[in-house]
Design an enzyme around this catalytic site. Structure first.
Site, PDB file in Angstrom:
ATOM      1  N   MET A 129       0.821  -1.213   0.000  1.00 13.51           N
ATOM      2  CA  MET A 129       0.000   0.000   0.000  1.00 13.51           C
ATOM      3  C   MET A 129       0.857   1.265   0.000  1.00 13.51           C
ATOM      4  O   MET A 129       0.610   2.196   0.753  1.00 13.51           O
ATOM      5  CB  MET A 129      -0.947  -0.026   1.212  1.00 13.51           C
ATOM      6  CG  MET A 129      -2.097  -1.008   1.057  1.00 13.51           C
ATOM      7  SD  MET A 129      -3.311  -0.441  -0.187  1.00 13.51           S
ATOM      8  CE  MET A 129      -4.143  -1.998  -0.576  1.00 13.51           C
ATOM      9  N   HIS A 174       4.497   5.343   2.049  1.00  8.50           N
ATOM     10  CA  HIS A 174       3.295   4.576   2.377  1.00  8.50           C
ATOM     11  C   HIS A 174       2.042   5.442   2.287  1.00  8.50           C
ATOM     12  O   HIS A 174       2.048   6.600   2.704  1.00  8.50           O
ATOM     13  CB  HIS A 174       3.416   3.982   3.779  1.00  8.50           C
ATOM     14  CG  HIS A 174       2.556   2.775   3.966  1.00  8.50           C
ATOM     15  ND1 HIS A 174       1.198   2.858   4.170  1.00  8.50           N
ATOM     16  CD2 HIS A 174       2.857   1.465   3.940  1.00  8.50           C
ATOM     17  CE1 HIS A 174       0.704   1.636   4.284  1.00  8.50           C
ATOM     18  NE2 HIS A 174       1.694   0.764   4.144  1.00  8.50           N
ATOM     19  N   HIS A 175       0.964   4.856   1.758  1.00 19.62           N
ATOM     20  CA  HIS A 175      -0.280   5.594   1.594  1.00 19.62           C
ATOM     21  C   HIS A 175      -0.900   5.949   2.943  1.00 19.62           C
ATOM     22  O   HIS A 175      -1.737   6.853   3.027  1.00 19.62           O
ATOM     23  CB  HIS A 175      -1.261   4.786   0.744  1.00 19.62           C
ATOM     24  CG  HIS A 175      -2.336   5.612   0.100  1.00 19.62           C
ATOM     25  ND1 HIS A 175      -3.206   6.400   0.817  1.00 19.62           N
ATOM     26  CD2 HIS A 175      -2.669   5.797  -1.200  1.00 19.62           C
ATOM     27  CE1 HIS A 175      -4.043   7.008  -0.012  1.00 19.62           C
ATOM     28  NE2 HIS A 175      -3.723   6.666  -1.238  1.00 19.62           N
ATOM     29  N   ALA A 176      -0.481   5.280   4.019  1.00 18.57           N
ATOM     30  CA  ALA A 176      -0.965   5.669   5.346  1.00 18.57           C
ATOM     31  C   ALA A 176      -0.396   7.028   5.746  1.00 18.57           C
ATOM     32  O   ALA A 176      -0.948   7.704   6.612  1.00 18.57           O
ATOM     33  CB  ALA A 176      -0.580   4.610   6.382  1.00 18.57           C
ATOM     34  N   ARG A 203      -8.191  13.800   0.383  1.00 17.64           N
ATOM     35  CA  ARG A 203      -8.146  13.025   1.608  1.00 17.64           C
ATOM     36  C   ARG A 203      -9.300  13.412   2.532  1.00 17.64           C
ATOM     37  O   ARG A 203      -9.918  12.553   3.157  1.00 17.64           O
ATOM     38  CB  ARG A 203      -6.799  13.227   2.297  1.00 17.64           C
ATOM     39  CG  ARG A 203      -6.711  12.492   3.595  1.00 17.64           C
ATOM     40  CD  ARG A 203      -5.365  11.913   3.849  1.00 17.64           C
ATOM     41  NE  ARG A 203      -5.067  10.812   2.961  1.00 17.64           N
ATOM     42  CZ  ARG A 203      -4.118   9.913   3.199  1.00 17.64           C
ATOM     43  NH1 ARG A 203      -3.381  10.005   4.272  1.00 17.64           N
ATOM     44  NH2 ARG A 203      -3.904   8.942   2.369  1.00 17.64           N
TER      45      ARG A 203
END
Lengths: 459, 459
Positions: free
Chosen positions: B22, B139-141, B183
């Site tokens: 991810m 990371h997409h987090a 977001r």
């Protein structure tokens, strides 16, 4: 066709985690043949990808199944995607041993893909001095390190005039399918009964043991024996065998004693650098090949010997003498045992280690030994991959919780090649160990009055 | 200092698996400045590793904790090991776009190490025509794809005469810390209440919808929407913006309609190659930036629009006309909605997708849409990393179960740069999509009688 994976092999699947990849590898350095053009390696990669039929273990993958974690089995993959398994990489400038070490360390940190046959081969371009490298990794659940070296060596030819036969091609010269002696030993050692019998026997002998014959649990705590993360670092070192033999003669020691002395000197200096050298000497576990009197069984008799490395001794010659004395007593002790007793003796170290690893305890308790130092005999004559000559072959082993460093060396065509594989995070600057080994060699030669007339190999 | 990770961001940690990494990335291609010596990139790597103080998000790592899976939080790492995060690689000969694509695809297949700040930057040497590349993954987090592109672009300079400032250096020009509009939208969309309200509204409208305005669940099954494995393949394509605009004018379509037409033609041919083209047209999800009449809210209004790609239509001009009609109706529909309604409309696609992914169902049910096509506006002027000029910047996105392909393009200095990221196993020969896009461009130009006087960019 599927085949159930024996428990001792499956353990390497169960033990594997992001922090503890469980594959072994061989790093082979080749000379480009004279007149090799710019597309030489591209054609080599194409030849390595050419086979349509693959032999075991290269064609075996885990059977996909909801039960596969409980009862893992191999099945044949009849359509292996060699574009996936054989990869073409390159080193950045200047393409020296340092750049190679960084790349191979990174490759060795990645786990293998469990959906495919558990191996990868990386063809590495751009190694200085007209060379290239092959890094071939394979899961320990399929083969152990000794067998990996054998698989890679047996695919090579004794002259540069024949066709290139990839190790995985069905027509490649294959080793016998019987389990190797070390693996057979592991199987035996892994039985709880064997371990318990051995423990009982050991307890009975404990009163009689003394001096340099190291009993389990005597190893000091050290940074070599903590928890590891998933990042690996490989360091390599090559010595001319003639140099090591000359030193062994001068010191009245065995070749393996000299190997241990080089490791010991390097470890002592490495740990002193970080102010982490234990007051007690480090203990090495050494797989030894031996055949007790009257033993007429087939195959190799391989046992595991523990020896103090004398890392508490400052003087190099005195350190080598202590190592020589310790290994001699350990071997004498092993020699008095029957083959069965040897296996049980070894199981004392192997079985609890495996059990602890499975329980996630290793790296948290006192170590049984600090570092494994293996010497795997290799071929004496020059070998070739197609028309490219093999210059060196380094074993790349496993680091695990409690065993953050592994040292394995192998002989090839008049040289002894060391692969030092460790955890990058718990043992920073690991590559210094290789440099320190070369320094230790020069220091010992000086102490024994040996002229530096044999040219030193590159670090 | 720790900060709890919002649930929508943490979802990218929970959803991550060996098969579904991810992280997002940017691939930047630079020209080596005239007179760059053989150690130019080594010095560049040293400069990228130089910062001692790092800014967020580059210095954030997951707080190690037994609870971290349940309540993940970021903490600052004050001693980031840039030797780990910044890596120097090289391409094998001939160092073309093919070799670059293979290497970057492999890098994008590896998950990030959760013990460290969740990013890596790879400096890639040996790209032909005196170029090099930077592949930066994160990371997409931590950040989404749009923000990643922004972080990478904002660290570049508008002229080649200033110092090199790595994106992670504390003194780098930083984007505002407020969440980006997409977001913020995701957050809203992810609330169950929002999704349910939207579903109710949608059901009420269903009777009134017709024609090209695509409702959810209308997408056909296709190889783009099955389960994925962990191997990724990146294909890239660059067009001159002037060519695309000229074609849009000739076809009386928007620039985005032309983008969709190129994707549509390539997908149609790619799926036909494998005899897997659905009879119904593929449905694309398109994030659109729009501002309804009377809306005076701050920031961008971004919504998600679904449009049929006309992949069932053989004639290129007729296909483009169908796309144009469909996107126009979808936009008209969105424009009649309030901002809130738009967000809810979009949540219909986003929220169930996220929920399905968490439940492991995606890739097993009928898809809501077949492929996401995003166009992220980029900088208009030339940019430089130190004295090296940026030539192209490709977004590298995420493939997931049910969404095996992502197409994102971004503009830069008069060019439009496409990154096509897919699953290597479920979409073999993905790189053909990029070739087919170039062919589709030439075909459309011919149909509209446009001379090939604008030189074509390299594939």
């Amino acid at each position: 066709m599927t085949q159930k994976i024996p428990a001792i092999d499956a353990a390497f699947l169960h033990m594997e985690s992001h922090d503890t990849p469980m594959h072994v590898a061989g790093l082979q350095i080749f000379s480009l043949p004279a007149g090799a053009g710019p597309d030489y390696l591209r054609r080599l990669v194409a030849e390595l990808k050419a086979p349509r039929e693959l032999s075991a273990p290269w064609n075996l993958r885990l059977r996909p199944s909801a039960l596969s974690r409980l009862t893992p089995a191999w099945e044949e993959d009849h359509d292996v995607d060699l574009d996936y398994h054989v990869r073409h990489l390159a080193l950045p400038q200047p393409g020296g041993e340092r750049e190679l070490g960084v790349l191979v360390s990174r490759l060795h940190s990645h786990r293998l893909n469990r959906r495919r046959p558990l191996w990868e081969c990386h063809v590495i371009e751009g190694l200085e001095n007209h060379r290239f490298a092959l890094y071939t990794k394979i899961h320990h659940a399929l083969v152990d390190g000794v067998t990996t070296m054998r698989l890679l060596m047996q695919a090579l030819a004794e002259n540069p005039h024949g066709p290139l036969v990839p190790p995985w091609a069905a027509q490649a010269r294959m080793p016998p399918p019987a389990p190797t002696a070390p693996r057979a030993l592991q199987r035996r050692a892994a039985t709880a009964a064997g371990a318990l019998q051995g423990l009982a026997r050991m307890a009975g002998q404990a009163g009689r043991e003394a001096g340099s014959l190291v009993a389990p649990y005597a190893a000091p705590r050290s940074p070599l024996n903590g928890r590891v993360t998933g990042q690996r670092r490989l360091a390599t070192q090559q010595f001319e065998m003639a140099r090591i033999k000359r030193l062994a003669r001068a010191a009245e020691a065995t070749l393996n004693d000299v190997v241990l002395a080089l490791c010991s000197a390097a470890l002592r200096r490495f740990l002193k650098d970080a102010n982490t050298l234990p007051a007690q000497p480090l203990v090495a576990a050494i797989p030894v090949s031996m055949r007790p009197p009257g033993d007429a069984t087939d195959g190799n008799a391989v046992s595991l010997m523990l020896a103090r490395l004398g890392t508490d001794i400052a003087d190099p010659a005195a350190r080598l003498a202590a190592i020589r004395e310790g290994t001699q007593r350990a071997k004498d002790h092993l020699r008095t045992m029957t083959t069965d007793a040897q296996a049980l003796y070894s199981s004392l170290f192997a079985a609890p280690f495996a059990l602890q690893t499975l329980a996630g305890l290793t790296g948290r308790t006192r170590p049984f030994f600090n570092v494994t130092v293996s010497n795997v005999p290799g071929p004496a004559g020059r070998l070739f991959l197609g028309d490219a000559r093999l210059e060196a072959m380094y074993p790349v082993s496993i680091a695990a919780h409690g065993q953050a460093l592994n040292i394995t060396c192998t002989s090839y065509a008049g040289s002894l090649n060391f692969g030092l594989l460790g955890c990058r995070d718990s043992l920073p600057h690991l590559q210094r160990l290789a440099v320190y080994m070369a320094d230790a060699m020069a220091e010992l030669e000086e102490q024994f009055g040996l002229p530096a007339d044999i040219p030193r190999a590159a670090a």
